[in-house]
Every structure is written in structure tokens, then in C-alpha cells.
Scaffold this motif. Structure first.
Motif, mmCIF file in Angstrom:
data_model
loop_
_atom_site.group_PDB
_atom_site.id
_atom_site.type_symbol
_atom_site.label_atom_id
_atom_site.label_comp_id
_atom_site.label_asym_id
_atom_site.label_seq_id
_atom_site.Cartn_x
_atom_site.Cartn_y
_atom_site.Cartn_z
ATOM 1 N N SER A 26 13.661 26.745 25.880
ATOM 2 C CA SER A 26 13.694 27.177 27.274
ATOM 3 C C SER A 26 15.122 27.182 27.790
ATOM 4 N N CYS A 28 16.605 27.107 31.229
ATOM 5 C CA CYS A 28 16.106 26.824 32.574
ATOM 6 C C CYS A 28 17.211 27.045 33.607
ATOM 7 N N SER A 85 8.173 18.180 32.788
ATOM 8 C CA SER A 85 7.055 19.029 32.359
ATOM 9 C C SER A 85 6.225 18.380 31.267
ATOM 10 N N PHE A 110 13.155 30.024 31.822
ATOM 11 C CA PHE A 110 12.205 29.212 32.589
ATOM 12 C C PHE A 110 12.729 29.080 34.010
ATOM 13 N N ASN A 111 11.865 29.397 34.965
ATOM 14 C CA ASN A 111 12.263 29.366 36.365
ATOM 15 C C ASN A 111 12.074 27.972 36.943
ATOM 16 N N GLY A 112 12.966 27.075 36.556
ATOM 17 C CA GLY A 112 12.889 25.712 37.050
ATOM 18 C C GLY A 112 13.287 25.561 38.505
ATOM 19 N N GLU A 114 11.845 27.053 40.766
ATOM 20 C CA GLU A 114 10.532 27.016 41.418
ATOM 21 C C GLU A 114 9.540 26.304 40.501
ATOM 22 N N TRP A 115 9.945 25.093 40.151
ATOM 23 C CA TRP A 115 9.213 24.320 39.146
ATOM 24 C C TRP A 115 7.739 24.178 39.507
ATOM 25 N N GLN A 117 5.762 25.984 41.117
ATOM 26 C CA GLN A 117 4.963 27.199 40.925
ATOM 27 C C GLN A 117 4.699 27.466 39.446
ATOM 28 N N GLN A 118 5.594 26.998 38.567
ATOM 29 C CA GLN A 118 5.363 27.173 37.123
ATOM 30 C C GLN A 118 4.267 26.224 36.638
ATOM 31 N N TYR A 119 4.273 25.015 37.188
ATOM 32 C CA TYR A 119 3.336 23.986 36.737
ATOM 33 C C TYR A 119 2.597 23.391 37.939
ATOM 34 N N ALA A 124 3.256 20.564 32.107
ATOM 35 C CA ALA A 124 2.936 21.692 31.239
ATOM 36 C C ALA A 124 1.645 21.413 30.472
#
Ligand SMILES: [Zn+2]
Length: 129
Positions: A26, A28, A85, A110-112, A114-115, A117-119, A124
């Protein structure tokens, strides 16, 4: 699975990690990864072994404090850490691996920034390696 080895710049921190020769990492954009330029290979903690340098590591935390950023107190390099994650895993900075064992690397942005919203579940769901 093969054994990769790596460590910090001054050599006090050394580790081994079991992972495929072809890895997924990743890249990030969060506030700390962007500044350090690290590329993250995340594996279950059981596949990581710290060989030396435990007494040289210092822990830095911010925001939720879940991620444990581990820096060598002598040379300043973060060669691995406990990621938010995957709190039961280890994130290895593949830039700190010794050369010769990684045959292919797939880099996933990896769009950290906007963490959450990812997870949305707070972590994870699985390990990428
Ligand atoms: Zn060091």
C-alpha cells in the motif's frame, strides 16, 4: 511463502518476515505515510520475527493511538509498525527489506486521508499478503 529480511538504517533493528515473493503493498497518502514515503506490506504478526533492536525502538502514536509507529531511536527509520488497519498484524516498510527476495511488487494506492471511509468497521477485513 519465502523469508524476507530487513531492518533500519543503522542496523540495530533487524527482522525476518514470511511473505510471498510477489507482494502487494500500500502506498498511503495519510499524514505520516506521505511524509515518510513508506510502502506498506501488511502480514499477520505470526509471520514477523524481530531479530534484534527491541531496545532501540521508540513508539510514536497520534490521532486514535491505535497504530504503534516504531522508530529506531538511533537512525530514525521506521522499518515496521503495528497498523491501525490490522492491529493483529505487522506493516513492514518494503523499502527497508534487503534486496533480492521480492520478485514483483503490486503497489496499491490507499486513501488513508479518509481512513474511516476505507474501513467503516474500524479495521481491514483481511490480510493482503
Ligand atoms: Zn537504526
Amino acid at each position: 511463502m519465502i523469508k524476507h529480511s530487513g531492518g533500519c538504517h543503522c542496523g540495530r533493528v533487524r527482522f525476518e518476515v514470511l511473505a510471498p515473493a510477489e507482494i502487494t503493498v500500500s502506498e498511503c497518502n495519510c499524514s505520516i505515510c506521505a511524509k515518510s514515503g513508506s510502502l506498506a506490506m501488511i502480514v499477520p504478526a505470526a509471520r514477523f520475527r524481530l531479530l534484534s533492536g527491541a531496545d532501540s525502538l521508540i513508539t510514536y502514536t497520534f490521532n486514535t493511538g491505535t497504530a504503534k509507529h516504531l522508530f529506531c531511536s538511533h537512525c530514525g527509520i521506521k522499518s515496521f509498525y503495528r497498523p491501525r488497519s490490522h492491529p493483529d498484524g505487522v506493516s513492514v516498510n518494503v523499502r527497508c527489506l534487503d534486496p533480492g527476495t521480492v520478485t514483483h511488487m503490486t503497489i496499491r494506492p490507499f486513501n488513508g486521508q479518509e481512513w474511516e471511509q476505507q474501513y467503516p468497521e474500524g479495521r481491514a477485513p483481511s490480510f493482503p499478503n
